[in-house]
Design an enzyme around this catalytic site. Sequence first.
Site: not given
Ligand code: IPE
Ligand code: IPE
Ligand code: MG
Length: 226
Positions: A12, A29, A123
Site C-alpha cells: 500500500d 505503481h 521462494l
Molecule cells: C488494499 O489496498 C489492496 C491492495 C493492496 C491490493 P487499498 O489501497 O485498495 O485498500 P483501502 O481502499 O485503503 O482499504
Molecule cells: C497499493 O497502492 C497498490 C494497489 C492497491 C494497486 P495504492 O494505489 O492503494 O496507494 P495509495 O493507498 O493510494 O497511496
Molecule cells: Mg491504498
Amino acid sequence: MANPNHIAFILDGNGRWATRRGLPRNLGHKQGVKAIEKTLIALCELNIPYASFFAFSTDNWKRSEEEVSGLFNLAEEYFEKGVEFFNKYNIKVDFFGDRTPFSKKLQNIMKNVCDKTAQNTGLHAGFCINYGGREDILQAVNNLVSKGEKNITKDMISSNLYTKDYPNPDLVVRTSGEQRISNFMLWQMAYSELYFPKVLWPDFDKKHLIKSLKVFSKRKRRFGGY
Ligand code: IPE
Ligand code: IPE
Ligand code: MG
C-alpha cells in the site's frame, strides 16, 4: 522466535508515493514493481520459504479506467519479462484470485510464468491479483457444493482456497501506515501477526524487511493457549 514461514504483504502507498512527488499514480505503481523485485531478492537471501503480495483487490476495479489499465499493462510487462528473473533466483510463481476477467494475453502470460517456474525449489511467491478474502472463501465453498459435499469442514475449506498450497501467513505486513485488512486473506489470517510500518510500498527494501522480521521475532504467538 524463528523467521516466519510465510510473509504476506499488503502493498500500500503507491498512489501517495507518486502524488507526493507530483507524479501520476501509475508511476507509483511502476516504482512499486521495483520494490517487489527488491523484496523478492531480499526474501531469497533471508531464506524465507513463502511470500505473497496483495497487488490488486476485487475492489480496486472501482478506480479510474486509466489507473486500472495502467496496472494491468504493468502486470503484463512484468510477468512477461520476469521469467528470466524468477528462474535466476529459483522462485516459483503462483497467482491467487479470479483470472477470468483478464485479457487472454495476460492469462497466457500468467500461465506461462507458472509453467516455466513450476520446478523451482526456492521462494514460493504468490501474487494476489483480483483477489478478495471473502471471494476466496466463497469460491472454496462453491467448489465444495458443486462437488456435492454437504458436511463441509474447516480443512475442506482450507484445501479449496486459492492459497491451498501455502501455509497460513505467520506475518502480514501492510505498508503506508494504514491499519486495516481491506479484505485480504481473511480465512488464512486468523492467527497471523500484523505489522503496519509507515513506509510507502515503493520505498520498501531489505532494511524494512529485516525490521519486519525483528518485530515478528519479538511477538509471542499463543493461538488461544498460554
Ligand atoms: C488494499 O489496498 C489492496 C491492495 C493492496 C491490493 P487499498 O489501497 O485498495 O485498500 P483501502 O481502499 O485503503 O482499504
Ligand atoms: C497499493 O497502492 C497498490 C494497489 C492497491 C494497486 P495504492 O494505489 O492503494 O496507494 P495509495 O493507498 O493510494 O497511496
Ligand atoms: Mg491504498
